[in-house]
Design an enzyme around this catalytic site. Sequence first.
Site, short mmCIF file in Angstrom:
data_model
loop_
_atom_site.label_atom_id
_atom_site.label_comp_id
_atom_site.label_asym_id
_atom_site.label_seq_id
_atom_site.Cartn_x
_atom_site.Cartn_y
_atom_site.Cartn_z
CG LEU A 205 -1.90 -1.11 1.43
CD1 LEU A 205 -2.61 -0.96 2.78
CD2 LEU A 205 -2.91 -1.15 0.30
CB CYS A 206 2.05 3.79 -1.86
SG CYS A 206 1.28 3.86 -3.50
CD GLN A 207 -0.70 8.60 1.58
OE1 GLN A 207 -1.88 8.65 1.31
NE2 GLN A 207 -0.28 8.64 2.83
N GLY B 104 -1.24 4.43 -5.05
CA GLY B 104 -1.23 3.20 -5.81
C GLY B 104 -0.11 3.12 -6.84
CE1 TYR C 142 -3.67 2.31 5.76
CE2 TYR C 142 -4.95 4.32 5.63
CZ TYR C 142 -4.52 3.23 6.35
OH TYR C 142 -4.95 3.03 7.64
#
Length: 591
Positions: free
Chosen positions: A494-496, A498, A526
């Site tokens: 997960l990141c901010q 994608g 996320y």
Amino acid sequence: MEQLIAIIEKGQPFFNAIARNKYLKAIRDGFISVIPIIIFSSIFCLVASVPNIWGFYWPDDINNALWKCYNYSMGILAIACAATTAKHFADAQNRDLPKNNQINFISCMCAAIIGFLLLSSDTIATDAASGFNTTYLGSKGLLTAFIAAFVTGIIYKFFIKRNITVKMPEQVPPNISQTFKDIIPFSVCITVFWVFDIVFRAAFGFCFAQGVIQVFQPLFTAADGYIGLAVIYGAMSLFWFVGVHGPSIVEPAIAAALVANMTDNLAAFQAGQHASAVLTQGAQYFVVCMGGTGATLVLVFMFCFLAKSQEMRAVGKAAIVPVCFAVNEPLLFAAPIVLNPVFFVPFVFAPIANIWILKIFIDFLGMNGFMYTLPWTVPGPIGTIMGLGFQPLAFVMLALILVVDFVLYYPFFRAYDAQKCAEEAEISEEELAAKNAEKAAKLNDAFQGKADAKSVAAGAAAEAVKSDDPAASAAPAAEATTASDLNGKRVLVLCQGGGTSGLLANALAKAAKERGINLETAAEAYGNHVDMLPDFDLVVLAPQAASYLADLQKDCERVGNKCVACRGKQYIELSQNGDKSLAFVSEQLSK
């Protein structure tokens, strides 16, 4: 400079707490969920409007069909946002509730939609037909949509937490019991909105959504000024510089203005007026964040083509493709730029200079502001030209911004290049060339999903065999253990937004495939993860989302899986090195 950065770093826990605020997160995640609506509708807007620049106009039936699709998607944006924000807010509320007594987010979404409609729309009735007034159902109603979602979530939590619900006998199927459990909080929500709407209209003579716009309009106007723009985008870069994802803190406060101003610009342009709003989504995507936060597009080209340092050239060549598509984490963490005192000034002030240049062109040269929305991953120069409708002044402005960014970054780039060259002078040329070539290749392969399983670690093991190092004999056994630990496992990164999460997910997938390991990976933003968690064994947070670890741990505890957060350099190293990434996942799963 280092003292200033140290002072800012001391505030990092406070910044992280703001980024984790459940209200701000619900706005951010809810807004991200409706971005497909914005982008999809803008395609029809572009097709309908852009040909007008060259004097071509669609026939009325085709033009009406194009605008119908736009109005039926963008025109109900706030309705959709009320639902998605309510969903994410309910997920946040559920973290504080027992596993067996959770808020039904579907019911919560329905209540938020109805509540929003009560607060935002008037009934239109004629002899021929009846319906809703749509004035505030689109971008103008976003603030009211957020309010409706929060009120709904708070009411639901109050009743669910205290078990003030209609309780059914144990023999009743769970799905039927859930329906009756939702009756009281749902009914109270709608009643609260209904009564409030009656009282508000009686007192002021207009709907609540209109009142919200009137209250916040002075703030939107101030935010669109030079000082407001500098504060907003200076803060966004500053937060990122100290390792906190700036958009998570800043964007929720301006999300409604970003979209509403785009809509207003388009309406003004169609009416033959000046589209004067500067604070827009397009401006943020393509002018402020040209090449990612910090406006690093020109910097990556400097690294790639102007650097004398071999390491900087290697980083530049590996990062140039992702940075062109606004994914600049490989540059931020591999150079590094984050927490690097040399780049503090241009990283914070280049975005401010860019947005000020845009405002000067709009205010003094008569250029129209951004009217069309494109995906944030469109290269900045292309997004700028298209978002501004191919205006001739847009080409001039783009050239000026690139020159200004170059001038701002160049002295600091040269200083850092000299520093790295001095460090490299202490290493033999052959060793340095091999090290940097390997680093560049692995970073590039990781981004493209071609991570090589024959990593540095594997090479070291091979050398150990040649030298009869006893530790080398353990390598095959370690590989077998890793394979057995990972077979059949599923990893979610997960990141901010994608984008960065794909670096590690691709590296893991490629390395696992080459080793014959049945490991499934996925990358996501996320906020979109909650419903996916039961399908995965391990969740990995990229560096810019690391502040959410505490919340993610609560989510994972409910479904019984594991999670971990990565640091910046660690994440880049794992993305470059297939063996290390697999070993990292194996280690986390074995804990």
